[in-house]
Structure formats: C-alpha cells, structure tokens
Design a protein around this motif. Structure first.
Motif, PDB file in Angstrom:
ATOM      1  N   ALA A  28       0.809  -1.222   0.000  1.00 36.41           N
ATOM      2  CA  ALA A  28       0.000   0.000   0.000  1.00 36.41           C
ATOM      3  C   ALA A  28       0.841   1.270   0.000  1.00 36.41           C
ATOM      4  O   ALA A  28       0.287   2.367  -0.037  1.00 36.41           O
ATOM      5  CB  ALA A  28      -0.926   0.008   1.221  1.00 36.41           C
ATOM      6  N   PHE A  29       2.170   1.137   0.008  1.00 35.03           N
ATOM      7  CA  PHE A  29       3.022   2.317   0.185  1.00 35.03           C
ATOM      8  C   PHE A  29       2.829   3.337  -0.925  1.00 35.03           C
ATOM      9  O   PHE A  29       2.832   4.545  -0.684  1.00 35.03           O
ATOM     10  CB  PHE A  29       4.494   1.908   0.271  1.00 35.03           C
ATOM     11  CG  PHE A  29       5.397   3.004   0.775  1.00 35.03           C
ATOM     12  CD1 PHE A  29       5.648   3.141   2.121  1.00 35.03           C
ATOM     13  CD2 PHE A  29       5.973   3.907  -0.106  1.00 35.03           C
ATOM     14  CE1 PHE A  29       6.463   4.156   2.597  1.00 35.03           C
ATOM     15  CE2 PHE A  29       6.793   4.929   0.360  1.00 35.03           C
ATOM     16  CZ  PHE A  29       7.037   5.050   1.714  1.00 35.03           C
ATOM     17  N   ASP A  30       2.650   2.889  -2.164  1.00 38.68           N
ATOM     18  CA  ASP A  30       2.450   3.833  -3.270  1.00 38.68           C
ATOM     19  C   ASP A  30       1.170   4.640  -3.105  1.00 38.68           C
ATOM     20  O   ASP A  30       1.032   5.713  -3.683  1.00 38.68           O
ATOM     21  CB  ASP A  30       2.383   3.078  -4.596  1.00 38.68           C
ATOM     22  CG  ASP A  30       3.748   2.598  -5.063  1.00 38.68           C
ATOM     23  OD1 ASP A  30       4.743   2.893  -4.376  1.00 38.68           O
ATOM     24  OD2 ASP A  30       3.808   1.914  -6.097  1.00 38.68           O
ATOM     25  N   ILE A  31       0.225   4.127  -2.328  1.00 43.29           N
ATOM     26  CA  ILE A  31      -1.061   4.796  -2.158  1.00 43.29           C
ATOM     27  C   ILE A  31      -1.028   5.760  -0.981  1.00 43.29           C
ATOM     28  O   ILE A  31      -1.414   6.918  -1.098  1.00 43.29           O
ATOM     29  CB  ILE A  31      -2.181   3.753  -1.967  1.00 43.29           C
ATOM     30  CG1 ILE A  31      -2.332   2.923  -3.251  1.00 43.29           C
ATOM     31  CG2 ILE A  31      -3.503   4.420  -1.595  1.00 43.29           C
ATOM     32  CD1 ILE A  31      -3.252   1.740  -3.116  1.00 43.29           C
ATOM     33  N   TRP A  32      -0.532   5.307   0.182  1.00 43.79           N
ATOM     34  CA  TRP A  32      -0.602   6.168   1.369  1.00 43.79           C
ATOM     35  C   TRP A  32       0.717   6.853   1.696  1.00 43.79           C
ATOM     36  O   TRP A  32       0.768   7.696   2.593  1.00 43.79           O
ATOM     37  CB  TRP A  32      -1.146   5.432   2.567  1.00 43.79           C
ATOM     38  CG  TRP A  32      -0.351   4.252   3.084  1.00 43.79           C
ATOM     39  CD1 TRP A  32       1.007   4.077   3.068  1.00 43.79           C
ATOM     40  CD2 TRP A  32      -0.885   3.099   3.737  1.00 43.79           C
ATOM     41  NE1 TRP A  32       1.356   2.891   3.668  1.00 43.79           N
ATOM     42  CE2 TRP A  32       0.206   2.265   4.084  1.00 43.79           C
ATOM     43  CE3 TRP A  32      -2.168   2.696   4.088  1.00 43.79           C
ATOM     44  CZ2 TRP A  32       0.041   1.050   4.749  1.00 43.79           C
ATOM     45  CZ3 TRP A  32      -2.319   1.492   4.738  1.00 43.79           C
ATOM     46  CH2 TRP A  32      -1.235   0.684   5.065  1.00 43.79           C
ATOM     47  N   GLY A  33       1.790   6.529   1.013  1.00 44.37           N
ATOM     48  CA  GLY A  33       3.044   7.243   1.196  1.00 44.37           C
ATOM     49  C   GLY A  33       3.681   7.008   2.555  1.00 44.37           C
ATOM     50  O   GLY A  33       3.382   6.041   3.253  1.00 44.37           O
ATOM     51  N   ASP A  34       4.545   7.916   2.944  1.00 47.16           N
ATOM     52  CA  ASP A  34       5.358   7.733   4.143  1.00 47.16           C
ATOM     53  C   ASP A  34       4.605   7.957   5.447  1.00 47.16           C
ATOM     54  O   ASP A  34       4.967   7.397   6.471  1.00 47.16           O
ATOM     55  CB  ASP A  34       6.553   8.692   4.095  1.00 47.16           C
ATOM     56  CG  ASP A  34       7.433   8.587   5.328  1.00 47.16           C
ATOM     57  OD1 ASP A  34       7.988   7.513   5.571  1.00 47.16           O
ATOM     58  OD2 ASP A  34       7.538   9.586   6.065  1.00 47.16           O
TER      59      ASP A  34
END
Length: 473
Positions: free
Chosen positions: A180-186
């Motif tokens: 999910a990192f590409d969606i919710w970021g850091d």
C-alpha cells in the motif's frame, strides 16, 4: 522522501532488499541475503554494533536492554537525560507485538533494536527482521540536532513511534514489503498508528495535539486537499474496532494478496496494490463497503489519474475471500446523478466550477458557492421515483468558515406545494473544512421531492456548501 523511495524501489529490483522509512539520503546498499540471523543467540544483545547502512558508519553502544528491546546510542547522545526513551520504546513495541503479532520467531529477532544519534543524520528510518540491511533485526534508527533526546519534544516522541509503524507496515505476519506504500506514502498509515499508540500509553495531551494537527492536515494525493486522517483513517478507526481494524488490514493482506518466496525462504509481496484493491481490502478489514467513503475522501481517481471504480469491481472478483456488508453509516446514496434545483444559482451557471451540480458529485473538494446569501435559499432534489430518505450528508466548503450553513430545514413533498418538515438545525457549526457530517432523522414516507432551506450562515454575506447528499438507511 519521494526520491529516496524511488531509489529504494530500484534497489528492490536489483537486490531484493528494502528498508522502508523516512531517510533523507541513501548510499550504497549491500545485496547479500544470508539466512535469518542466528549467531546472536545469547540473552544479551551485543554491547557494540557497527553501523553499515546508508551513510551511517557509527560504532554504537548498547545502553539498555530487556527481552523486548535493545537501545543503542552513539557517543554524542546524553546518557543522563535520555532514559525516558527506554520506557517509551519498550511500551510501544510490547503493545505493537500484542496487537499486530510477533516480528520474528526468537528473542533475538523479535526484539526491537532502537538506535539514537545526536547532532547527525536528521531523521529516521526502520529495518525489519526480514531484510539483511540491519542484520535481520527489527530496527528504528533516528538522529537529530545538538540537544536531541534531552527534552522529550513532541517530534522526538512521535518520530520514534512513527518509525515503529513502518516495521508493522513492512513485516506484519512474516511478509516483507508494503503493497500500500504507493497509495498512502510515508506518513498516512503512520499518523493513525501514532495516534493509537498515544491512546494506549494514556498520553492524552500529546494525543490531542496529534489529533488536532492531523484533522486539519491535507495532502496532494491521490488528489489535492485529500484529508486522509479526517475522512478515511480516523472514522474507520473509531467505528470499526480501533487497533483491531488496523491489524485486520495487514492480516488480510498476508492471507490473500499475491506473494513470492525468495531463495532465503522469506515471503515478499509480489507487487503494489492499486487503489481499488486498497479500498476492497480496507472494506474487508472494516466489514463494510467503504467505496462511498472513498469517493468522498479521495475522489474517483488514483494518483495516476485512473478511475479506481473499475479497479474496485475487479478486486471483488480477484479477491472473493474478502467479504463485507453494506455501510450502515452511509446506507444507499440517493443523490447520485441528480441535478439540484436552486432558488439562486451561481453566477456562472449550474455546471460551472462552483455551480449547484457540485452539491451531488460526491466530491469533497468541489463546492456550490453563491455571492450574496438571502435567508431561505432553497435547494431541491427530485429522485427518479418516490424514495424514502432518512439521512443526509452536508459537507462544509474548503475555506471561509463564515460561509457555512448555520441553520436550515430539511423537508419532503409529493407535489412541491405542500412540505413536511423532516429535520431542522439551528446554531450548528462545522469544525473543519470539507468536514463530512451525516444527519439522521426518522422517516418512512417515500417523498417525490426533498428540499433543503438554509436560513442562516455562520456570519458571511455569502454561502457555500460542498455536498448535500440524500441517503436511505
């Protein structure tokens, strides 16, 4: 962070190694993938540890340990005024393992290694027991200025917890990576995780500061002015089990999202998830269909500009094990595709950038605006057929709180001549910009027409409203 993340994605392709986090600069990474660490088998973790990741080359020294954590300082960290770190890290990690499961199968891998620096690095990054970069240990590594870790600032506390959130994100249930990192970021997942940790710790003072800051915060993705905490994570957290719903998302990912196994036997997520899959899995975690909430919170496009609704429908086919029921909070949205009739229109027309059509587009970031409010302004919706409506949404505009409706009457009619009052509000206020509010009222009659009469604004001579949606529950 974006440049670092893109660089790390390249490293994944080349080496199969990733370290999620907030690192500001990256140097050469090692690509070795030995078996999970076994030489550190004694009860006590090593007294010294030579850093060998990114630009870190410090010989750090152990200052505290127990069966749960090991804390390391470089030589510039004060030993006299920093013992508060031990309790914070110990409690946060113990709670994390209790709620999200173990992160390793033995004391040496299930332990959290917390590394702190003074007057160097400026930021933090994590590592997990599933990757070689930090010798197959769960690690948080943070550095700050000349007085770092002495004063227990909000940043120092929250940054420490923030980095633990990335271990959860990147190693839950024994699977490496964060699809999910590409969606919710850091930071978006980290915000609700940090909020929950403060709730567990009983730190109501800083929890409120985190809440106030996050409720006001907006981000540019997947569209401008997206309120991730206010319109997505916090309502899901509050309504569907708090930490339990957060953990359930990772459990569903581990059980159902595509994975691959490396030569070392470690499972890694095979790809990133798309926005429709993201909404599908969060719906499964919550137990209700969150698609309308997602439409309200994010719009109907992902970061690349693609419509996520087809992705969502495909996700239901691709992952049929993820099941959920209708969302009782929203029920059925009646207003989709209805063009409202208004007693006074925006000067540029109903389909203009701030025309009345924006009231029913399920887009928080658009709005209906009128210059020159007259008490009694009416907005009419006529569904295709007589329909029972027993709730409605009002969403405040993006700016100028004085333009918000303060008093109004909601009515139903069969002929547009005789109206029945269904709900009314006086002296009402919105707390945030683009705040979604749902108003329930008892009604069992299927009216042909519904009208909102706004009798007072919050002080402005003008009026604006982002959404007026009719609901049936």
């Amino acid at each position: 962070m974006k440049n670092v993340y893109n660089f790390l994605r390249i490293l994944i392709t080349i080496t199969g190694v990733i370290a999620l986090g907030c690192k500001k600069s990256v140097v050469n990474a090692q690509s070795a993938t030995p078996s999970i660490l076994s030489k550190d088998s004694s009860p006590a973790p090593p007294y010294t540890w030579q850093e060998h990741w990114f630009d870190h080359r410090q010989l750090i020294k152990r200052v505290y340990f127990n069966n749960n954590i090991a804390v390391y300082f470089d030589d510039d960290v004060s030993r006299e005024k920093t013992s508060w770190i031990f309790g914070l890290v110990d409690s946060a990690w113990a709670y994390t393992k209790k709620e999200y499961g173990s992160f390793g199968h033995a004391d040496t891998t299930n332990r959290l290694f917390a590394v702190f620096h003074t007057n160097k690095y400026g930021g933090g990054h994590p590592g997990t027991y599933l990757a070689s970069r930090h010798d197959f240990r769960n690690v948080i590594d943070l550095g700050s200025g000349a007085t770092a870790w002495i004063h227990q600032t909000d940043w120092e506390l929250s940054a420490t917890i923030h980095e633990i959130s990335h271990i959860v994100e990147g190693a839950s249930n024994g699977v490496r990576e964060s699809p999910a990192f590409d969606i919710w970021g850091d930071s978006k997942w980290a915000e609700i995780y940090v909020y929950d940790i403060y709730n567990y710790l009983g730190r109501k003072d800083i929890q409120k500061r985190v809440f106030d800051e996050c409720m006001e915060k907006t981000d540019s993705y997947p569209r401008a002015n997206t309120a991730w905490f206010r319109n997505w994570f916090f309502p899901i957290y509050e309504q569907y089990g708090k930490v339990k719903v957060l953990n359930r998302f990772f459990e569903l990912l581990a059980a159902h999202f595509p994975k691959r196994k490396g030569a070392n036997g470690i499972s890694t997520y095979a790809r990133r998830m798309n926005m429709g899959e993201f909404i599908h899995f969060w719906s499964g975690a919550s137990g209700v269909n969150l698609s309308i909430r997602a439409q309200m919170a994010f719009g109907d496009k992902d970061r690349s500009g693609s419509n996520w609704w087809p992705q969502f429908e495909q996700a239901k086919n691709d992952f049929p094990q993820i099941t959920y029921k209708a969302d009782a909070t929203y029920g059925t949205v009646i207003s989709k595709q209805i063009q409202p009739e208004v007693s006074k229109e925006n000067e540029n027309g109903p389909n203009s950038a701030e025309g009345s059509s924006k009231l029913t587009d399920l887009d928080n970031n658009s709005k209906f605006f009128i210059k020159g409010f007259t008490p009694g302004l009416s907005i009419l919706q006529t569904p295709d057929q007589a329909t029972v409506v027993n709730a409605y949404i009002l969403t405040s505009g993006n700016d100028a709180a004085g333009r918000d409706p303060k008093a109004w009457v909601m009515e139903g009619s069969q002929d547009k001549l005789n109206w029945t009052v269904l709900d009314s509000k006086t002296n009402h206020s919105f707390t945030y910009r683009n705040e979604i509010k749902i108003f329930d009222f008892p009604n069992t009659v299927a009216y042909k027409h519904y009208r909102l009469r706004i009798t007072e604004t919050a002080g402005s001579p003008d009026i604006q409203l982002s959404e007026w949606q009719l609901l049936h529950k």
